[in-house]
Structure formats: structure tokens, C-alpha cells
Design an enzyme around this catalytic site. Structure first.
Site, PDB file in Angstrom:
ATOM      1  N   ASP A  26     119.562 131.750  13.679  1.00  0.00           N
ATOM      2  CA  ASP A  26     117.953 132.199  12.824  1.00  0.00           C
ATOM      3  C   ASP A  26     117.490 132.740  14.102  1.00  0.00           C
ATOM      4  O   ASP A  26     117.476 133.527  14.686  1.00  0.00           O
ATOM      5  CB  ASP A  26     117.590 130.854  12.767  1.00  0.00           C
ATOM      6  CG  ASP A  26     117.659 130.106  14.152  1.00  0.00           C
ATOM      7  OD1 ASP A  26     118.055 130.403  15.130  1.00  0.00           O
ATOM      8  OD2 ASP A  26     118.154 128.642  14.007  1.00  0.00           O
ATOM      9  N   ASN A  48     115.777 116.208  16.506  1.00  0.00           N
ATOM     10  CA  ASN A  48     115.167 115.498  15.545  1.00  0.00           C
ATOM     11  C   ASN A  48     116.422 115.556  14.595  1.00  0.00           C
ATOM     12  O   ASN A  48     116.697 115.098  13.606  1.00  0.00           O
ATOM     13  CB  ASN A  48     113.593 116.344  14.490  1.00  0.00           C
ATOM     14  CG  ASN A  48     114.614 117.365  13.992  1.00  0.00           C
ATOM     15  OD1 ASN A  48     115.373 118.527  14.294  1.00  0.00           O
ATOM     16  ND2 ASN A  48     113.365 117.929  13.769  1.00  0.00           N
ATOM     17  N   HIS A  64     117.880 118.551  13.757  1.00  0.00           N
ATOM     18  CA  HIS A  64     118.315 119.768  13.196  1.00  0.00           C
ATOM     19  C   HIS A  64     119.504 120.636  13.901  1.00  0.00           C
ATOM     20  O   HIS A  64     119.588 120.560  15.087  1.00  0.00           O
ATOM     21  CB  HIS A  64     116.997 120.602  12.914  1.00  0.00           C
ATOM     22  CG  HIS A  64     116.477 121.297  14.206  1.00  0.00           C
ATOM     23  ND1 HIS A  64     115.602 120.987  14.747  1.00  0.00           N
ATOM     24  CD2 HIS A  64     117.180 122.144  15.310  1.00  0.00           C
ATOM     25  CE1 HIS A  64     115.293 121.660  16.043  1.00  0.00           C
ATOM     26  NE2 HIS A  64     116.679 122.478  16.313  1.00  0.00           N
ATOM     27  N   GLU A  82     115.871 121.636   9.022  1.00  0.00           N
ATOM     28  CA  GLU A  82     115.484 120.292   9.444  1.00  0.00           C
ATOM     29  C   GLU A  82     115.365 119.035   8.799  1.00  0.00           C
ATOM     30  O   GLU A  82     115.674 119.447   7.624  1.00  0.00           O
ATOM     31  CB  GLU A  82     113.923 120.714   9.691  1.00  0.00           C
ATOM     32  CG  GLU A  82     113.398 121.787  10.515  1.00  0.00           C
ATOM     33  CD  GLU A  82     112.860 121.781  11.524  1.00  0.00           C
ATOM     34  OE1 GLU A  82     113.618 120.349  12.673  1.00  0.00           O
ATOM     35  OE2 GLU A  82     112.175 122.443  12.447  1.00  0.00           O
TER      36      GLU A  82
HETATM   37  C1  F6R Z   1     118.617 127.448  17.701  1.00  0.00           C
HETATM   38  C2  F6R Z   1     119.006 126.538  16.938  1.00  0.00           C
HETATM   39  C3  F6R Z   1     118.653 125.237  17.229  1.00  0.00           C
HETATM   40  C4  F6R Z   1     118.607 124.948  18.331  1.00  0.00           C
HETATM   41  C5  F6R Z   1     117.641 123.838  19.009  1.00  0.00           C
HETATM   42  C6  F6R Z   1     117.861 122.847  20.427  1.00  0.00           C
HETATM   43  O1  F6R Z   1     118.648 129.182  17.452  1.00  0.00           O
HETATM   44  O2  F6R Z   1     119.164 127.018  15.794  1.00  0.00           O
HETATM   45  O3  F6R Z   1     118.957 124.760  16.421  1.00  0.00           O
HETATM   46  O4  F6R Z   1     120.296 125.331  18.649  1.00  0.00           O
HETATM   47  O5  F6R Z   1     116.673 124.142  18.276  1.00  0.00           O
HETATM   48  O6  F6R Z   1     116.928 123.783  20.978  1.00  0.00           O
HETATM   49  P1  F6R Z   1     117.317 123.363  22.743  1.00  0.00           P
HETATM   50  O7  F6R Z   1     118.615 123.480  23.491  1.00  0.00           O
HETATM   51  O8  F6R Z   1     116.133 124.423  22.914  1.00  0.00           O
HETATM   52  O9  F6R Z   1     116.778 122.256  22.958  1.00  0.00           O
END
Ligand code: F6R
Length: 240
Positions: free
Chosen positions: A67, A136, A138, A143
Site C-alpha cells: 500500500d 481492527n 485490517h 479496512e
Molecule cells: C502496512 C500495512 C498495514 C500494517 C498494519 C500493522 O503496509 O499493510 O496493514 O501491516 O497496520 O501495522 P504495525 O506493524 O505498525 O502495527
């Protein structure tokens, strides 16, 4: 889903780097899907260390990141492209032409998403997709909601997700873009193998729901239950 519990984040980083090395022995031209965020940082550090010591060769791999924030050029300091540059790409010896990213500053978002999907297909699909997970549920920026997208798309970020990313923008939640481009659920689920990593107590509940709960668009990671080859790496906090 197979679960692997390690005492520390360091233990996960080592296990994941071993897993990557094993995959590269079988497929030197591996197509690798990559996340940003806090979770993969130690793994990226371990990969960089092994590359520096000649223990890992990434010169033939192709990467696709999950992303990118909408509106940010690849050289914007808050962009995920720059995050990857700092934590992995500058140290990993991956040829730049094999690094693939959604362009957050693309003038035509739909065309950019279609281009990305074509690039993934032309690369032969993703061999190994590495994911983090939001509190959450995702994955990527898919999301929770009434509907999910199959393919790469424009995504509206929740406040919690923006708050988690504030560090990239000098600590200001308001500075975090409200939208992003993300691979879709089918793009992720069509990867041949998937690894999901979760660390810390704040992820324990979502990991449990992802593994044991119902499959629901309100917890996008629960769809991983439908995939035949998923490994979940947790530390004691997220596993508890
Ligand atoms: C980022 C992504 C998100 C993160 C998720 C966890 O490229 O795809 O899905 O993997 O938000 O983020 P952290 O590792 O910062 O807890």
C-alpha cells in the site's frame, strides 16, 4: 493457519529471515509481497544484516508493497516508499527495476490500480506475501466495513489507522493522508503462501478473532482462514 509463537520480536525476525532464505533456495527469483509498519522493522534489519554478510542474495527477487498513501510522491519523507527505502531497499541489493509500488501521486488512481494488478500478474503472481495486521483486523489497507475490495483500490483510512501512522508525519495525526491505495483481498489471497506477523499485547484479541472467529468483512484478516498456506508468527504478547 499454522501458528508459530516466539518469545521475542527478535526471535520472529530470525525465523522469518530463515524462512525467506529457505524460499530463496527453492526459488531465487521469488516474488515477495511486503508490508510497512512497525512490525516488519526487525525482520528488515535482519535481512539487511544477512545481505551485508553475504548470507542472503536478493538480487533476483521482485517485490510488491501492499500500500501507499494517496497524494504522496515516492520521495515524500512520509511515504511508504521512503519507509521501505530506509528500512530495507537501501541495504538489500534488490535491483530498483524489480521493486514495485503503488504510486500515491498517480493522476488517475483507477489506472494506477489496474497497472499494479497487471504488473503482479506479469510477474507470475506473488509467491510469498508477508502481512502485518491492524488492531481492527485490517490487512494492507483493507479496512473493516460492509464490503471489501477484491483488487487494488482506493481506501479510506480509519482514524485508528491514521493514528498508528502519525509517527511518519512528525507525530501529527492530521498530517496523515485520509486515503491510500491498497492491494485488495483477492490480490492478497491469491498469493501462493502467506505469512502474517503480529507482536505485542495490543494485537492479542485481533489475532484470536482472526484465527478462531467467523469470517467477516468486519475483520478482513479473518478471510485468511480460507487460504491453505498461512503461517502466523506471534510473540508472547500477541499469542497470549
Ligand atoms: C502496512 C500495512 C498495514 C500494517 C498494519 C500493522 O503496509 O499493510 O496493514 O501491516 O497496520 O501495522 P504495525 O506493524 O505498525 O502495527
Amino acid at each position: 493457519m499454522r501458528i508459530h509463537v516466539h518469545r521475542t520480536e527478535r526471535g520472529i525476525a530470525t525465523a522469518l529471515a530463515d524462512r525467506l532464505a529457505d524460499a530463496l533456495r527453492v526459488t531465487p527469483g521469488l516474488v515477495l509481497g511486503l508490508p510497512t509498519g512497525r512490525t516488519p522493522v526487525q525482520w528488515y534489519r535482519e535481512i539487511a544484516r544477512r545481505v551485508e554478510h553475504g548470507q542472503l542474495d536478493l538480487s533476483r527477487i521482485t517485490t510488491f508493497n501492499l500500500d501507499e498513501f494517496i497524494g504522496l510522491a515516492p520521495d515524500h519523507p512520509g511515504s511508504y516508499r521512503q519507509f521501505m527505502e530506509r528500512h530495507l531497499f537501501a541495504h538489500a541489493g534488490i535491483p530498483p527495476e524489480r521493486i514495485n509500488f503503488l504510486r500515491g501521486d498517480a493522476p488517475d488512481v483507477e489506472a494506477e490500480c489496474a497497472r499494479y494488478e497487471c504488473s503482479i500478474a506479469e510477474a507470475g503472481g506473488i509467491d510469498l506475501m508477508v502481512l502485518g495486521i491492524g488492531r481492527n483486523g485490517h490487512i494492507g489497507f483493507n479496512e473493516p466495513g460492509a464490503e471489501l475490495y477484491a483488487r487494488s483500490h482506493r481506501a479510506t483510512l480509519t482514524h485508528d489507522t491514521r493514528r498508528s501512522n502519525a509517527e511518519l508525519f512528525g507525530g501529527s495525526v492530521d498530517a496523515v493522508p485520509r486515503e491510500a491505495l491498497s492491494m485488495g483481498m483477492a490480490t492478497i489471497l491469491q498469493s501462493r503462501a502467506i505469512v502474517l506477523v503480529a507482536t505485542g499485547r495490543s494485537k492479542a484479541a485481533v489475532v484470536q478473532a482472526m484465527r478462531r472467529g467467523r469470517i467477516t468483512t468486519q475483520l478482513p484478516a479473518s478471510f485468511l482462514q480460507l487460504h491453505a498456506d498461512v503461517d502466523v508468527y506471534v510473540d508472547d504478547g500477541a499469542g497470549g
